[in-house]
Design an enzyme around this catalytic site. Structure first.
Site, PDB file in Angstrom:
ATOM      1  N   LYS A   1       0.856  -1.192   0.000  1.00 19.64           N
ATOM      2  CA  LYS A   1       0.000   0.000   0.000  1.00 19.64           C
ATOM      3  C   LYS A   1       0.892   1.243   0.000  1.00 19.64           C
ATOM      4  O   LYS A   1       1.894   1.280   0.718  1.00 19.64           O
ATOM      5  CB  LYS A   1      -0.903  -0.037   1.233  1.00 19.64           C
ATOM      6  CG  LYS A   1      -1.941   1.067   1.288  1.00 19.64           C
ATOM      7  CD  LYS A   1      -2.833   0.879   2.518  1.00 19.64           C
ATOM      8  CE  LYS A   1      -3.906   1.947   2.625  1.00 19.64           C
ATOM      9  NZ  LYS A   1      -4.783   1.731   3.798  1.00 19.64           N
TER      10      LYS A   1
ATOM     11  N   SER B   1      -9.663   1.853   2.779  1.00 20.02           N
ATOM     12  CA  SER B   1      -8.776   2.583   1.897  1.00 20.02           C
ATOM     13  C   SER B   1      -7.754   1.700   1.185  1.00 20.02           C
ATOM     14  O   SER B   1      -7.158   2.120   0.200  1.00 20.02           O
ATOM     15  CB  SER B   1      -8.029   3.665   2.682  1.00 20.02           C
ATOM     16  OG  SER B   1      -7.222   3.074   3.691  1.00 20.02           O
TER      17      SER B   1
ATOM     18  N   SER C   1      -9.926  -0.379   6.984  1.00 25.18           N
ATOM     19  CA  SER C   1      -9.353  -0.269   5.640  1.00 25.18           C
ATOM     20  C   SER C   1      -8.731  -1.527   5.057  1.00 25.18           C
ATOM     21  O   SER C   1      -8.456  -1.580   3.862  1.00 25.18           O
ATOM     22  CB  SER C   1      -8.321   0.843   5.596  1.00 25.18           C
ATOM     23  OG  SER C   1      -8.986   2.064   5.452  1.00 25.18           O
TER      24      SER C   1
HETATM   25  N1  GLN Z   1     -13.272   4.225   6.308  1.00 27.62           N
HETATM   26  C1  GLN Z   1     -12.543   4.642   7.470  1.00 27.62           C
HETATM   27  C2  GLN Z   1     -12.172   6.089   7.343  1.00 27.62           C
HETATM   28  O1  GLN Z   1     -12.442   6.660   6.336  1.00 27.62           O
HETATM   29  C3  GLN Z   1     -11.368   3.775   7.668  1.00 27.62           C
HETATM   30  C4  GLN Z   1     -10.117   4.201   7.028  1.00 27.62           C
HETATM   31  C5  GLN Z   1      -8.942   3.339   7.394  1.00 27.62           C
HETATM   32  O2  GLN Z   1      -9.095   2.292   8.049  1.00 27.62           O
HETATM   33  N2  GLN Z   1      -7.762   3.786   7.010  1.00 27.62           N
HETATM   34  O3  GLN Z   1     -11.624   6.665   8.242  1.00 27.62           O
END
Ligand code: GLN
Length: 487
Positions: A84, A159, A183
């Site tokens: 990532k 994400s 994410s």
């Molecule tokens: N969807 C969550 C957010 O937007 C999780 C993001 C993540 O785990 N990096 O904060």
């Protein structure tokens, strides 16, 4: 090379290396060929030469060991992986899917990357994400959205959307993601792969660009549970470079969990009644399968968990606003071409910080507000207190059951654009995943079924803090119940 398209596991890959059927270079070439056209927009940067150099080193190691994979020293020899793009790989661009870091070259590798590469894994490149990992659909990337691997009009989740899509589409065998509020697990569920968020502190965050430091964890996405366990065994364990790193030994891997008598908790308050019919059906079929395999399905009460979204979106944005303050175009981050004509320091900062996308700006503003004097008691401190209560709820439930079962997401992968107009609607999607981050406990997403359109639906298992190995073993027995050995 046709069989490479259906490659499912590290074990299978290693057998093919040992029989001489494939070589690390041929395999690396194959995956680079799959990744290069970037059909799903999963990749931001490919590091082809670096990967091929690593492949020839892997070949040397194989040769020195008489064609055998030396599992003790190189458990991931010749395993093609994607990282990532918020994790540092030395000498390779790291963008965080932001214009702010568009041309930033990482001066060192994250501990997790270093450990994987020393174990013989091959870094193919860097994977797309929501900008600075803020989002759940991968629509917040400055490099464009990632397509769902089988339904291109849909989101792959976020994400770590690039990580999940690339693994699902066979563009890498395993990938690293990060999980602050879901994410890893959300995209894993939408794309039909395995995703594990370890116990907080079990895997080093050194070299991960911080979003919300008290919630962020690095973890694997893979096509088999065994692969995820093998990656975890390599990346976990104490890291002196990281202040919140636990002193626990590396995650040992997967054993066998007996389904008979296994106590599976189902949260009453987080019941899946609000979820889409297909998700409810998946959960019901899962519960039924567990029961008939001899597990005890036990309702557990988590009365304060309903506040998780509210708490998460105060804690996460507050920490993000503080973490991202370093990107000012002076010490860190790009400098906007318009900065030269700024007439004041304020204008200089404002021009540089407009390199952030809309969602990142929204969170910085919200976080700055919740930390500001006069408000921080009402918002940040109160959220921190409720967070402790949520963790208490989960800990006490987990003292009477072996794991907690829930959906990963309220719906299967939704259509791109469907939730972008209303940030709150997007945030609500994290309902099932954020509690584990708030409590720091391990949680994973396991593909369970498909809906009528063929979209994958995952189930989530949460486990006791530090009991990552046990959680993996339980997940393996879930796979058996579903009719598949996940090894
Ligand atoms: N969807 C969550 C957010 O937007 C999780 C993001 C993540 O785990 N990096 O904060």
């Amino acid at each position: 090379m046709s069989k490479l398209d259906s490659l499912k596991s590290i074990r299978q890959l290693h057998q093919a290396y040992e029989s001489g059927e494939w070589t690390p270079t041929a395999v690396t070439q194959h995956f680079l060929d799959q990744a290069r056209p970037n059909r799903l927009n999963a990749w931001i940067t490919l590091c082809e030469q670096r990967a091929l150099n690593q492949a020839s080193l892997a070949e040397e190691v194989l040769k020195l060991n008489g064609g055998k994979v030396p599992r003790a020293t190189h458990p991931l020899l010749g395993v093609p992986m994607g990282i990532k793009d918020n994790l540092a790989v030395e000498g390779v661009r790291m963008t965080c899917a932001s214009r702010m870091l568009e041309s930033y070259i990482a001066p060192y590798s994250a501990t997790v990357v270093e450990r994987l590469e020393s174990a013989g894994a091959i870094t193919l490149g860097k994977l797309n994400l929501d900008e600075f990992a803020m989002g759940g659909s991968n629509e917040n990337s400055a490099f464009g959205r990632v397509l769902h691997p089988t339904h291109p009009d849909r989101i792959p989740g976020g994400s770590s959307g690039g990580s999940a899509a690339a693994v699902a589409a066979g563009e890498c065998l395993v990938a690293l993601g990060s999980d602050t509020g879901g994410s890893i697990r959300l995209p894993a569920s939408y794309c039909g792969v395995f995703g594990v968020k370890p116990t907080y502190g079990r895997v080093s965050r050194s070299g991960l660009v911080a979003f919300a430091s008290s919630l962020d964890q690095v973890g694997p996405l893979a096509r088999s549970l065994d692969d995820a366990a093998q990656v975890l065994a390599v990346i976990s364990g104490h890291d002196p470079l990281e202040s919140t790193s636990l002193g626990l030994p590396p995650i040992a891997g997967m054993g066998e969990a007996e389904m008979k008598g296994l106590r599976v908790g189902v949260p009453q308050e987080l019941s899946w009644l609000g979820a889409a019919p297909s998700v409810r059906e998946a959960m019901e079929s899962c519960v039924e399968a567990l029961r008939s395999a001899g597990a005890e399905v036990i309702p557990v009460s988590l009365p304060r968990v309903k506040h998780s979204i509210a708490v998460y979106y105060v804690v996460a944005v507050s920490e993000a606003s503080s973490n991202l303050s370093r990107f000012d175009g002076v010490r860190y981050g790009s400098r906007s071409p318009h900065a030269v004509s700024a007439r004041s320091l304020e204008e200089f900062h404002s021009v540089n910080r407009s390199l952030f996308g809309a969602e990142v700006k929204r969170r910085i503003l919200l976080g700055t507000f919740s930390l500001s004097s006069g408000y921080s008691d009402e918002y940040f401190l109160r959220a921190a207190k409720v967070r402790a209560l949520i963790a208490d709820d989960l800990d006490s439930a987990l003292s009477s059951v072996d794991c907690i079962l829930s959906p990963v997401a309220p719906t299967p992968a939704f259509r791109a654009g469907e939730k972008t107009k209303d940030p709150l609607e997007m945030y609500l999607n994290d309902l099932y995943t954020v509690p584990a981050n708030l409590a720091g406990i391990p949680a994973l997403s396991l593909p369970w079924s498909r809906d009528a359109d063929g979209l994958s639906i995952g189930v989530q298992l949460m486990g006791r803090s530090g009991a990552d190995d046990q959680l993996l073993s339980i997940a393996r027995s879930f796979g058996r119940v579903r009719g598949e050995d996940l090894v």
